[in-house]
Design a protein around this motif. Structure first.
Motif, short mmCIF file in Angstrom:
data_model
loop_
_atom_site.label_atom_id
_atom_site.label_comp_id
_atom_site.label_asym_id
_atom_site.label_seq_id
_atom_site.Cartn_x
_atom_site.Cartn_y
_atom_site.Cartn_z
N LYS A 2 0.86 -1.18 0.00
CA LYS A 2 0.00 0.00 0.00
C LYS A 2 0.90 1.24 0.00
N ILE A 3 0.63 2.14 -0.95
CA ILE A 3 1.44 3.34 -1.13
C ILE A 3 0.55 4.57 -0.98
N ILE A 4 1.00 5.53 -0.19
CA ILE A 4 0.32 6.81 -0.12
C ILE A 4 1.18 7.85 -0.83
N TYR A 5 0.56 8.53 -1.77
CA TYR A 5 1.25 9.53 -2.59
C TYR A 5 0.67 10.90 -2.26
N PRO A 6 1.26 11.62 -1.29
CA PRO A 6 0.75 12.96 -0.96
C PRO A 6 1.15 13.97 -2.03
N TYR A 7 0.18 14.76 -2.45
CA TYR A 7 0.39 15.77 -3.49
C TYR A 7 -0.25 17.06 -3.00
N PRO A 8 0.48 17.90 -2.24
CA PRO A 8 -0.12 19.04 -1.54
C PRO A 8 -0.35 20.26 -2.42
N GLU A 9 -1.00 20.06 -3.55
CA GLU A 9 -1.33 21.14 -4.46
C GLU A 9 -2.75 20.95 -4.97
N GLU A 10 -3.37 22.05 -5.40
CA GLU A 10 -4.63 21.90 -6.09
C GLU A 10 -4.36 21.34 -7.49
N ILE A 11 -5.39 20.75 -8.09
CA ILE A 11 -5.26 20.17 -9.41
C ILE A 11 -5.69 21.18 -10.46
N LEU A 38 -3.35 11.56 -2.48
CA LEU A 38 -3.93 12.56 -1.60
C LEU A 38 -3.60 13.96 -2.12
N MET A 39 -4.55 14.55 -2.85
CA MET A 39 -4.37 15.85 -3.48
C MET A 39 -4.82 16.98 -2.55
N GLY A 40 -4.41 18.20 -2.88
CA GLY A 40 -4.94 19.35 -2.20
C GLY A 40 -6.36 19.65 -2.69
N ASN A 41 -7.20 20.14 -1.80
CA ASN A 41 -8.58 20.43 -2.20
C ASN A 41 -8.61 21.46 -3.33
N THR A 42 -9.51 21.25 -4.28
CA THR A 42 -9.59 22.06 -5.49
C THR A 42 -11.03 22.44 -5.75
N PRO A 43 -11.37 23.72 -5.82
CA PRO A 43 -12.77 24.12 -6.02
C PRO A 43 -13.37 23.51 -7.28
N GLY A 44 -14.52 22.90 -7.14
CA GLY A 44 -15.23 22.36 -8.30
C GLY A 44 -14.67 21.09 -8.87
N LEU A 64 -8.63 8.13 -4.95
CA LEU A 64 -8.34 9.56 -5.05
C LEU A 64 -9.00 10.29 -3.88
N GLU A 65 -8.19 10.99 -3.09
CA GLU A 65 -8.71 11.72 -1.95
C GLU A 65 -8.16 13.15 -1.97
N PHE A 66 -8.86 14.03 -1.24
CA PHE A 66 -8.45 15.43 -1.16
C PHE A 66 -8.21 15.81 0.29
N GLY A 67 -7.15 16.57 0.52
CA GLY A 67 -6.86 17.09 1.85
C GLY A 67 -7.11 18.58 1.91
N PRO A 68 -7.33 19.15 3.10
CA PRO A 68 -7.65 20.58 3.25
C PRO A 68 -6.41 21.46 3.08
N ARG A 69 -6.05 21.73 1.84
CA ARG A 69 -4.79 22.44 1.56
C ARG A 69 -4.97 23.95 1.44
N TYR A 70 -6.12 24.42 0.95
CA TYR A 70 -6.32 25.85 0.72
C TYR A 70 -7.71 26.30 1.16
N MET A 85 -1.20 18.64 6.49
CA MET A 85 -0.26 17.70 7.11
C MET A 85 -0.94 16.90 8.22
N GLY A 86 -1.81 17.56 8.98
CA GLY A 86 -2.56 16.83 10.01
C GLY A 86 -3.47 15.79 9.39
N HIS A 87 -4.10 16.14 8.28
CA HIS A 87 -4.97 15.19 7.59
C HIS A 87 -4.15 14.01 7.06
#
Length: 379
Positions: A2-11, A38-44, A64-70, A85-87
């Motif tokens: 199992k791999i977690i790929y954190p991507y702390p940016e909006e798409i 784990l992407m950064g949250n992105t509006p819409g 595909l999941e989103f974290g509270p980045r912005y 980071m907490g998420h």
């Protein structure tokens, strides 16, 4: 695994690193790994939008999941990095993953400080400090971060031998390292050559200066003749000064700026090209290190390629018969090489792209990760 790929940016659906991440996560999942992107949250933007826009399969192995980045307050984007980071830490507690996989330097540095975490794999695409001159405060700060991350991670992946050796020389590397070239999806750009417009060249990609589009336009001026150049990429504020150069040089009927286009449309434009151009400059900033994904896309479209002889391209030269190399930053030499590409027959041997498929890359990386994880567990 199992791999977690954190991507702390909006798409944005426009960055090369997003395409790279999307394809890599999918390929690992299709090879049997469980992957959480784990992407950064992105509006819409929701998970189905990401799958559709990147053309990802519906495999359940890829989540595909989103974290509270912005936060967006009054039209302004406000960073909420600590919340992200907490998420991420809560996801790690919930999932009990085997590997953390990162391409973001600051993110990797922070994860290295955690006392309890899974093994961290960092993927190196460049030496970030070289984006600034020595003595600049950002050079010093980034070099300090790289000194902690590159040798400090549990394992390092580099996208070229040149990048790996540069990192090894500057900072050192962990005991476990791997060279894994960037990749392309089979058939993604095989639009056929029957629609080729003779005398047409295409450049596709960013218009940031080190990509060399300014030098390409100067070369086009020197080339003369009835050849036509199509530039696919960039946005208004980037295109306007280039359009002015083209206007002042009397080339308005020979150069067409298409602006940024969705990836699905890129195959159309590549199918029209007789020649595709990769005019990167020989600069420390990324160009010297980063793997040019467009090289693979041009080859997948079956096109003749003229490319700057930067170290990574020279490293791959043997895989691309008929590729013509030009001196980086030399407009006169680039014009001469473009003329040669248009006037001489392309070789009949097509490049073997199998070593550059995402599936191949994922299999290689998964096998490598499994081997050192097993070694770590046994002792």
């Amino acid at each position: 695994m199992k791999i977690i790929y954190p991507y702390p940016e909006e798409i944005t659906f426009a960055r090369a690193r997003e395409v790279h991440t999307a394809r890599m996560c999918e390929a690992l999942a299709l090879d049997g790994a469980e992957v959480i992107w784990l992407m950064g949250n992105t509006p819409g933007v929701a998970a189905p939008d990401v799958r559709r826009r990147f053309g990802l399969s519906d495999t359940k192995k890829l989540r595909l999941e989103f974290g509270p980045r912005y936060l967006w307050l009054g039209g302004r984007k406000v960073s909420t990095r600590p919340r992200y980071m907490g998420h991420l830490r809560r996801v790690l507690e919930r999932e009990k993953c085997d590997v953390l996989y990162a391409i973001h330097l600051k993110l990797a540095e922070e994860m290295l400080s955690w006392k309890v975490r899974p093994p961290l794999v960092f993927e190196a695409h460049e030496i970030f400090a070289d984006a600034y001159p020595e003595g600049h405060r950002r050079f010093a700060a980034l070099a300090a971060q790289e000194q902690r991350v590159y040798p400090g991670c549990d394992a390092l992946v580099a996208t070229s031998a040149h990048t790996l050796e540069s990192v090894r020389h500057r900072y050192g590397v962990p005991e476990r390292s791997l060279i894994a070239w960037n990749a392309v999806a089979p058939g993604e750009f095989s639009g056929g050559t029957d629609r080729t417009h003779p005398g047409t060249a295409v450049y596709a990609g960013s218009l940031i200066p080190w990509k060399g589009v300014g030098v390409l336009l100067k070369a086009w001026q020197k080339l003369g003749g009835d050849y036509r150049l199509v530039v696919v990429g960039g946005r208004g504020e980037e295109i306007r000064p280039l359009e002015k150069f083209v206007h002042d040089a009397g080339m308005r009927d020979r150069v067409l700026f298409m602006g940024h286009r969705r990836r699905a449309e890129l195959a159309f434009w590549l199918s029209r090209a007789e020649v595709c151009v990769l005019p990167n400059l020989m600069e420390p900033r990324s160009s010297t290190y980063s793997f040019p994904m467009k090289l693979l896309e041009y080859a997948a479209a079956g096109k003749r390629i003229v490319a700057s002889a930067i170290p990574v391209v020279r490293e791959l030269e043997a895989h691309f018969p008929g590729m013509i190399l030009a001196e980086p930053g030399n407009a006169a030499d680039l014009a001469e090489k473009l003329k040669s590409a248009f006037e001489t027959p392309a070789p009949s041997i097509r490049p073997d792209l199998a070593p550059f498929f995402w599936e191949t890359r994922a299999q290689k990386m998964k096998k490598w990760m499994q081997a050192w994880l097993t070694e770590k567990q046994t002792g």
